[in-house]
Design a protein around this motif. Sequence first.
Motif, PDB file in Angstrom:
ATOM      1  N   ARG A   1       4.567  -9.562  -0.163  1.00  0.00           N
ATOM      2  CA  ARG A   1       4.322  -9.254  -1.568  1.00  0.00           C
ATOM      3  C   ARG A   1       2.813  -9.166  -1.783  1.00  0.00           C
ATOM      4  O   ARG A   1       2.038  -9.923  -1.200  1.00  0.00           O
ATOM      5  CB  ARG A   1       4.930 -10.366  -2.416  1.00  0.00           C
ATOM      6  CG  ARG A   1       5.038 -10.056  -3.857  1.00  0.00           C
ATOM      7  CD  ARG A   1       5.973 -11.000  -4.593  1.00  0.00           C
ATOM      8  NE  ARG A   1       5.608 -12.400  -4.431  1.00  0.00           N
ATOM      9  CZ  ARG A   1       6.426 -13.404  -4.721  1.00  0.00           C
ATOM     10  NH1 ARG A   1       7.644 -13.193  -5.172  1.00  0.00           N
ATOM     11  NH2 ARG A   1       6.023 -14.644  -4.555  1.00  0.00           N
ATOM     12  N   PHE A   2       2.403  -8.226  -2.624  1.00  0.00           N
ATOM     13  CA  PHE A   2       0.982  -8.043  -2.937  1.00  0.00           C
ATOM     14  C   PHE A   2       0.487  -9.274  -3.689  1.00  0.00           C
ATOM     15  O   PHE A   2       1.108  -9.710  -4.660  1.00  0.00           O
ATOM     16  CB  PHE A   2       0.819  -6.781  -3.796  1.00  0.00           C
ATOM     17  CG  PHE A   2      -0.418  -5.989  -3.502  1.00  0.00           C
ATOM     18  CD1 PHE A   2      -0.600  -5.389  -2.270  1.00  0.00           C
ATOM     19  CD2 PHE A   2      -1.398  -5.833  -4.462  1.00  0.00           C
ATOM     20  CE1 PHE A   2      -1.747  -4.644  -1.999  1.00  0.00           C
ATOM     21  CE2 PHE A   2      -2.539  -5.093  -4.202  1.00  0.00           C
ATOM     22  CZ  PHE A   2      -2.722  -4.505  -2.969  1.00  0.00           C
TER      23      PHE A   2
ATOM     24  N   VAL B   1      -0.362   1.746  -3.696  1.00  0.00           N
ATOM     25  CA  VAL B   1      -1.678   1.121  -3.602  1.00  0.00           C
ATOM     26  C   VAL B   1      -2.688   2.255  -3.706  1.00  0.00           C
ATOM     27  O   VAL B   1      -2.600   3.244  -2.964  1.00  0.00           O
ATOM     28  CB  VAL B   1      -1.838   0.338  -2.284  1.00  0.00           C
ATOM     29  CG1 VAL B   1      -3.266  -0.202  -2.153  1.00  0.00           C
ATOM     30  CG2 VAL B   1      -0.822  -0.801  -2.206  1.00  0.00           C
TER      31      VAL B   1
ATOM     32  N   GLU C   1      -4.271  -8.867   1.674  1.00  0.00           N
ATOM     33  CA  GLU C   1      -3.792  -8.512   0.337  1.00  0.00           C
ATOM     34  C   GLU C   1      -2.323  -8.880   0.116  1.00  0.00           C
ATOM     35  O   GLU C   1      -1.845  -8.859  -1.005  1.00  0.00           O
ATOM     36  CB  GLU C   1      -3.973  -7.015   0.085  1.00  0.00           C
ATOM     37  CG  GLU C   1      -5.429  -6.626  -0.016  1.00  0.00           C
ATOM     38  CD  GLU C   1      -5.608  -5.154  -0.288  1.00  0.00           C
ATOM     39  OE1 GLU C   1      -6.541  -4.813  -1.033  1.00  0.00           O
ATOM     40  OE2 GLU C   1      -4.829  -4.328   0.230  1.00  0.00           O
ATOM     41  N   TYR C   2      -1.635  -9.217   1.199  1.00  0.00           N
ATOM     42  CA  TYR C   2      -0.206  -9.514   1.115  1.00  0.00           C
ATOM     43  C   TYR C   2       0.065 -10.961   1.501  1.00  0.00           C
ATOM     44  O   TYR C   2      -0.622 -11.524   2.353  1.00  0.00           O
ATOM     45  CB  TYR C   2       0.587  -8.602   2.058  1.00  0.00           C
ATOM     46  CG  TYR C   2       0.565  -7.155   1.641  1.00  0.00           C
ATOM     47  CD1 TYR C   2       1.596  -6.614   0.882  1.00  0.00           C
ATOM     48  CD2 TYR C   2      -0.489  -6.328   2.004  1.00  0.00           C
ATOM     49  CE1 TYR C   2       1.575  -5.276   0.502  1.00  0.00           C
ATOM     50  CE2 TYR C   2      -0.515  -5.000   1.622  1.00  0.00           C
ATOM     51  CZ  TYR C   2       0.512  -4.483   0.874  1.00  0.00           C
ATOM     52  OH  TYR C   2       0.482  -3.165   0.493  1.00  0.00           O
TER      53      TYR C   2
ATOM     54  N   GLY D   1       2.651  -1.616  -2.682  1.00  0.00           N
ATOM     55  CA  GLY D   1       2.560  -3.060  -2.853  1.00  0.00           C
ATOM     56  C   GLY D   1       3.714  -3.502  -3.732  1.00  0.00           C
ATOM     57  O   GLY D   1       4.162  -2.760  -4.605  1.00  0.00           O
TER      58      GLY D   1
ATOM     59  N   LEU E   1      -3.148  -1.753  -7.514  1.00  0.00           N
ATOM     60  CA  LEU E   1      -1.851  -1.089  -7.592  1.00  0.00           C
ATOM     61  C   LEU E   1      -1.856  -0.027  -8.679  1.00  0.00           C
ATOM     62  O   LEU E   1      -2.354  -0.254  -9.782  1.00  0.00           O
ATOM     63  CB  LEU E   1      -0.732  -2.098  -7.865  1.00  0.00           C
ATOM     64  CG  LEU E   1      -0.498  -3.137  -6.768  1.00  0.00           C
ATOM     65  CD1 LEU E   1       0.611  -4.098  -7.186  1.00  0.00           C
ATOM     66  CD2 LEU E   1      -0.169  -2.475  -5.446  1.00  0.00           C
TER      67      LEU E   1
ATOM     68  N   GLU F   1      -0.137  -6.712   7.824  1.00  0.00           N
ATOM     69  CA  GLU F   1      -0.130  -6.712   6.360  1.00  0.00           C
ATOM     70  C   GLU F   1      -1.481  -7.111   5.783  1.00  0.00           C
ATOM     71  O   GLU F   1      -1.867  -6.637   4.728  1.00  0.00           O
ATOM     72  CB  GLU F   1       0.975  -7.622   5.823  1.00  0.00           C
ATOM     73  CG  GLU F   1       2.374  -7.129   6.150  1.00  0.00           C
ATOM     74  CD  GLU F   1       2.753  -5.834   5.457  1.00  0.00           C
ATOM     75  OE1 GLU F   1       2.017  -5.367   4.549  1.00  0.00           O
ATOM     76  OE2 GLU F   1       3.780  -5.256   5.816  1.00  0.00           O
TER      77      GLU F   1
ATOM     78  N   GLN G   1       5.359  -6.348  -6.381  1.00  0.00           N
ATOM     79  CA  GLN G   1       5.009  -7.372  -7.365  1.00  0.00           C
ATOM     80  C   GLN G   1       6.269  -7.867  -8.052  1.00  0.00           C
ATOM     81  O   GLN G   1       7.214  -7.087  -8.244  1.00  0.00           O
ATOM     82  CB  GLN G   1       4.092  -6.775  -8.437  1.00  0.00           C
ATOM     83  CG  GLN G   1       2.691  -6.512  -7.970  1.00  0.00           C
ATOM     84  CD  GLN G   1       1.866  -7.765  -7.993  1.00  0.00           C
ATOM     85  OE1 GLN G   1       1.403  -8.180  -9.045  1.00  0.00           O
ATOM     86  NE2 GLN G   1       1.680  -8.383  -6.838  1.00  0.00           N
TER      87      GLN G   1
ATOM     88  N   ARG H   1      -3.983  -7.235  -7.768  1.00  0.00           N
ATOM     89  CA  ARG H   1      -3.119  -6.419  -8.631  1.00  0.00           C
ATOM     90  C   ARG H   1      -3.815  -5.165  -9.157  1.00  0.00           C
ATOM     91  O   ARG H   1      -3.194  -4.115  -9.305  1.00  0.00           O
ATOM     92  CB  ARG H   1      -2.600  -7.270  -9.799  1.00  0.00           C
ATOM     93  CG  ARG H   1      -1.821  -6.513 -10.867  1.00  0.00           C
ATOM     94  CD  ARG H   1      -0.491  -6.035 -10.320  1.00  0.00           C
ATOM     95  NE  ARG H   1       0.323  -5.372 -11.317  1.00  0.00           N
ATOM     96  CZ  ARG H   1       0.415  -4.060 -11.449  1.00  0.00           C
ATOM     97  NH1 ARG H   1      -0.284  -3.246 -10.696  1.00  0.00           N
ATOM     98  NH2 ARG H   1       1.216  -3.520 -12.346  1.00  0.00           N
TER      99      ARG H   1
END
Length: 147
Positions: A104-105, A43, A82-83, A50, A113, A79, A52, A110
């Motif tokens: 998960r991000f 990140v 963002e997660y 993160g 990342l 978290e 994906q 996105r």
Amino acid sequence: MAHAFTYGSLMWADIMARVCGLAPQALPASLPARLAGHARHPVQGQEYPGLQPAPGAEVAGRLYLDVPESAWARLDAFEGPEYERVSVEVRLEDGRLLEAFVYRFRPEFRARLGEGDWDEAAFASAGKARFEARYLGFAQIAEGPAA
């Protein structure tokens, strides 16, 4: 109780115990595991990664078994927005498959990342200390509604 697959800072038992609000000796047992169909990226501007979805990729991490219910609200808060917590299937070293939750991000973030894989060794050698200094308050996470 549910299992938690971790792939970043929470792979370190001392961090996981503090975030979960548990004494180190009360932390659930953990095993090495792998998550297929995903990739782990740094990140930007942070020490943590993160996750994906990524067809054909695989992420190594730690699976904490039977995480107590009391820990999930703390994990959700840690978290942050963002997660998202999602259910996945992970593979243990002996080939067994187990269901677990992973953070998960979210797709809408996105752009934060970076490219390539998150560097676990760099985190262990220097990033962990910076992470702990930056997130010193994670031991004080209050239980509340899921993020």
